[in-house]
Design an enzyme around this catalytic site. Sequence first.
Site, PDB file in Angstrom:
ATOM      1  N   GLY A 139       0.909  -1.086   0.067  1.00  0.00           N
ATOM      2  CA  GLY A 139      -0.057  -0.111  -0.094  1.00  0.00           C
ATOM      3  C   GLY A 139       0.922   1.203   0.050  1.00  0.00           C
ATOM      4  O   GLY A 139       1.283   1.531   0.936  1.00  0.00           O
ATOM      5  N   GLY A 165       2.153   5.646   2.597  1.00  0.00           N
ATOM      6  CA  GLY A 165       2.864   4.358   2.305  1.00  0.00           C
ATOM      7  C   GLY A 165       3.995   4.955   1.775  1.00  0.00           C
ATOM      8  O   GLY A 165       5.170   4.809   2.023  1.00  0.00           O
ATOM      9  N   ARG A 223      -1.658  -2.024  -5.776  1.00  0.00           N
ATOM     10  CA  ARG A 223      -2.558  -2.465  -7.082  1.00  0.00           C
ATOM     11  C   ARG A 223      -2.555  -1.493  -7.889  1.00  0.00           C
ATOM     12  O   ARG A 223      -2.649  -1.825  -9.263  1.00  0.00           O
ATOM     13  CB  ARG A 223      -4.118  -2.387  -6.673  1.00  0.00           C
ATOM     14  CG  ARG A 223      -4.559  -3.754  -5.682  1.00  0.00           C
ATOM     15  CD  ARG A 223      -6.049  -3.635  -5.312  1.00  0.00           C
ATOM     16  NE  ARG A 223      -6.356  -4.772  -4.382  1.00  0.00           N
ATOM     17  CZ  ARG A 223      -7.723  -4.904  -3.995  1.00  0.00           C
ATOM     18  NH1 ARG A 223      -8.540  -4.352  -4.253  1.00  0.00           N
ATOM     19  NH2 ARG A 223      -7.671  -6.031  -3.114  1.00  0.00           N
ATOM     20  N   ASN A 283      -4.945   3.138  10.273  1.00  0.00           N
ATOM     21  CA  ASN A 283      -6.061   3.486  11.303  1.00  0.00           C
ATOM     22  C   ASN A 283      -7.142   2.275  11.748  1.00  0.00           C
ATOM     23  O   ASN A 283      -8.260   2.668  11.328  1.00  0.00           O
ATOM     24  CB  ASN A 283      -6.650   4.642  11.213  1.00  0.00           C
ATOM     25  CG  ASN A 283      -5.583   5.997  11.183  1.00  0.00           C
ATOM     26  OD1 ASN A 283      -5.036   6.080  11.985  1.00  0.00           O
ATOM     27  ND2 ASN A 283      -6.067   6.994  10.527  1.00  0.00           N
ATOM     28  N   LYS A 326      -3.471   5.829  19.261  1.00  0.00           N
ATOM     29  CA  LYS A 326      -3.771   6.630  17.992  1.00  0.00           C
ATOM     30  C   LYS A 326      -5.280   7.011  17.684  1.00  0.00           C
ATOM     31  O   LYS A 326      -5.631   8.007  17.504  1.00  0.00           O
ATOM     32  CB  LYS A 326      -3.416   5.939  16.834  1.00  0.00           C
ATOM     33  CG  LYS A 326      -3.461   6.496  15.670  1.00  0.00           C
ATOM     34  CD  LYS A 326      -2.637   8.097  15.450  1.00  0.00           C
ATOM     35  CE  LYS A 326      -2.559   8.545  14.040  1.00  0.00           C
ATOM     36  NZ  LYS A 326      -3.871   8.518  13.050  1.00  0.00           N
ATOM     37  N   GLU A 365      -7.548  15.196  18.309  1.00  0.00           N
ATOM     38  CA  GLU A 365      -7.288  16.341  16.940  1.00  0.00           C
ATOM     39  C   GLU A 365      -8.887  16.928  16.539  1.00  0.00           C
ATOM     40  O   GLU A 365      -8.928  18.033  16.203  1.00  0.00           O
ATOM     41  CB  GLU A 365      -6.886  15.274  15.951  1.00  0.00           C
ATOM     42  CG  GLU A 365      -6.461  15.909  14.466  1.00  0.00           C
ATOM     43  CD  GLU A 365      -6.099  15.013  13.421  1.00  0.00           C
ATOM     44  OE1 GLU A 365      -6.482  15.182  12.498  1.00  0.00           O
ATOM     45  OE2 GLU A 365      -5.446  14.158  14.042  1.00  0.00           O
TER      46      GLU A 365
END
Length: 330
Positions: free
Chosen positions: A7, A12, A31, A94, A188, A195
């Site tokens: 990815g 990434g 992909r 995530n 996270k 956030e």
Amino acid sequence: MDLAMIGIGRMGTGLAKRLMAAGHTLHVYDRNAERIEELAAQGAQPLASLEDLSNLAAPRNVWVMLPHGEPTSSTIAALAGILEKGDCVIDGGNSYYKEDIERTAMLGEHGIAFLDIGVSGGVWGEHEGFCLMIGGPKPEVERLDPIFATLAPGLAGLPETAGRNGRDPRPAQGYMHCGPSGSGHFVKMIHNGIEYGLMQAYAEGFDILRNADSAARAEAERYELDCADISEVWRRGSVIRSWLLDLAASALAKDASLEAFRGHVADSGEARWTLEAAIEEEVSAATIAAALFARYRSRRESTFGEKLLSALRSEFGGHIEGGGKADGGR
């Protein structure tokens, strides 16, 4: 070290480039063949398929950087049949922390280690470094420390917090081992919930500033305020300075009226999960909840509920929609 990145979207790609710049060997798969070709031109080793991972030297370290849900689930399930005992799978997306616990058990049946890593830094991370929140077995975290140390920002010009003598030095470098499976994504998740609240507070504050010259205010109290300059001055020594404020200042400097934006604000799930955790723990999270609901509201025109509110005001008080009472009301 050798690492395979599955990815290579914006995040990434940033992770891969930062690692390659430090001399790590990156094997990449996506992909989208064009993304592979782009990184291959910069020194990455292309993978034609997931099955090609079996040709890499053991132990294989495979970082999955895909959207949460089916893309990540199906990829990790496929890796369970390709990798071998002693290999390690890292989920840097995530993902929901409860899924991490299930994946740890599933991969563990094959002798494959699993790490869940919350990654923060956005598109700036390639150059500034990524904040990493790591969950999983300590031996694997220690073995892959060179990868994490490279990705992290280091001190980044900030002095270390006073009183940390004798504590783990890695958090001051921008990465930490949070605990067992799921803990990295849990931390996270809360990070992203916070956030949401911070972003909403900035948005509401600047909205009030922007409308300070409204006709609804007394004439002597109307102010034509420059939000771009306000955001800039707040960056310099104010108690609400932050990286998010830096980004707000940048956006307002480019387009003070923000005409390029519709105000449709998406959410990627973490605030919802944060609220689920708050409910399970019986912890109040009113600000995060309000910020999430504000995002829902941003995606709609007048809702049925708002129309009903307006109708009720008209029925009981003769209020004109968008204004005051029609003839005094009651």
